[in-house]
Write a protein that holds these residues in place. Structure first.
Motif, PDB file in Angstrom:
ATOM      1  N   GLU A  84      47.990 -13.577 108.502  1.00  9.37           N
ATOM      2  CA  GLU A  84      46.948 -13.069 109.380  1.00  9.37           C
ATOM      3  C   GLU A  84      47.615 -12.543 110.634  1.00  9.37           C
ATOM      4  N   GLY A  85      47.198 -11.379 111.075  1.00 14.70           N
ATOM      5  CA  GLY A  85      47.769 -10.814 112.284  1.00 14.70           C
ATOM      6  C   GLY A  85      46.835  -9.811 112.925  1.00 14.70           C
ATOM      7  N   ARG A  86      47.082  -9.537 114.205  1.00 11.73           N
ATOM      8  CA  ARG A  86      46.324  -8.515 114.943  1.00 11.73           C
ATOM      9  C   ARG A  86      47.306  -7.427 115.313  1.00 11.73           C
ATOM     10  N   ALA A  87      47.019  -6.220 114.851  1.00 15.10           N
ATOM     11  CA  ALA A  87      47.916  -5.089 115.083  1.00 15.10           C
ATOM     12  C   ALA A  87      47.995  -4.766 116.575  1.00 15.10           C
ATOM     13  N   ALA A  88      49.217  -4.593 117.068  1.00 11.54           N
ATOM     14  CA  ALA A  88      49.437  -4.208 118.465  1.00 11.54           C
ATOM     15  C   ALA A  88      49.510  -2.694 118.590  1.00 11.54           C
ATOM     16  N   VAL A  89      49.799  -2.034 117.482  1.00 13.76           N
ATOM     17  CA  VAL A  89      49.917  -0.576 117.439  1.00 13.76           C
ATOM     18  C   VAL A  89      49.251  -0.094 116.153  1.00 13.76           C
ATOM     19  N   ASP A  90      48.985   1.200 116.064  1.00 16.21           N
ATOM     20  CA  ASP A  90      48.490   1.773 114.816  1.00 16.21           C
ATOM     21  C   ASP A  90      49.606   1.658 113.770  1.00 16.21           C
ATOM     22  N   LEU A  91      49.265   1.136 112.603  1.00 19.45           N
ATOM     23  CA  LEU A  91      50.247   0.923 111.548  1.00 19.45           C
ATOM     24  C   LEU A  91      50.200   2.051 110.520  1.00 19.45           C
ATOM     25  N   PRO A  92      51.309   2.291 109.830  1.00 14.88           N
ATOM     26  CA  PRO A  92      51.364   3.377 108.839  1.00 14.88           C
ATOM     27  C   PRO A  92      50.349   3.239 107.699  1.00 14.88           C
ATOM     28  N   ASN A  93      49.874   2.021 107.431  1.00 17.07           N
ATOM     29  CA  ASN A  93      48.930   1.808 106.330  1.00 17.07           C
ATOM     30  C   ASN A  93      47.477   2.063 106.732  1.00 17.07           C
ATOM     31  N   GLY A  94      47.262   2.574 107.966  1.00 12.01           N
ATOM     32  CA  GLY A  94      45.912   2.917 108.409  1.00 12.01           C
ATOM     33  C   GLY A  94      45.259   1.882 109.308  1.00 12.01           C
TER      34      GLY A  94
END
Length: 123
Positions: A84-94
């Motif tokens: 489980e995680g919260r994205a800090a940046v936009d990730l390549p997987n959308g």
């Protein structure tokens, strides 16, 4: 003993302690991450593993792996793991920054003595 090494490795991952993570792997460790979204990665050696750990750690403002089940034997182990995680940046997987990611997968470990020589994550 093998299960303790894996638990310590996951604990170091959760604490973002890359040095502690790398203490549990061989110098020529092979790390693979295979995703059903079509993204996969294979790298060899501690320096490459450090580099990827630093980049991926910065991609999440919060991240945690939870060990659900673990089977060990004959220098190998298989684990069911929830990430489980919260994205800090936009990730390549959308996944966009601020979005929460929750994935269940399997990890396979191979040992050389008391160190991990191969880690393969499937999600």
């Amino acid at each position: 003993m093998l299960d303790e090494i894996i638990r310590n490795y996951i604990s170091a991952y959760n604490e973002r302690d890359i040095d502690a993570m790398l203490r549990h792997v061989t110098d020529d460790v092979v790390f693979e991450n295979i995703s059903n979204t079509g993204h996969s990665m294979r790298l060899e050696g501690k320096p490459m593993m450090r580099q990827v750990a630093e980049v991926s750690g910065n991609a999440f403002s919060y991240r945690r792996q939870r060990l659900i089940s673990l089977v060990t034997g004959s220098g190998k182990a298989a684990a069911e793991i929830e990430f489980e995680g919260r994205a800090a940046v936009d990730l390549p997987n959308g996944v966009k920054a601020g979005e929460t990611v929750k994935v269940r997968g399997a990890s396979f470990f191979e040992f050389r003595g008391a160190l991990l020589s191969r880690i393969a994550d499937y999600s």
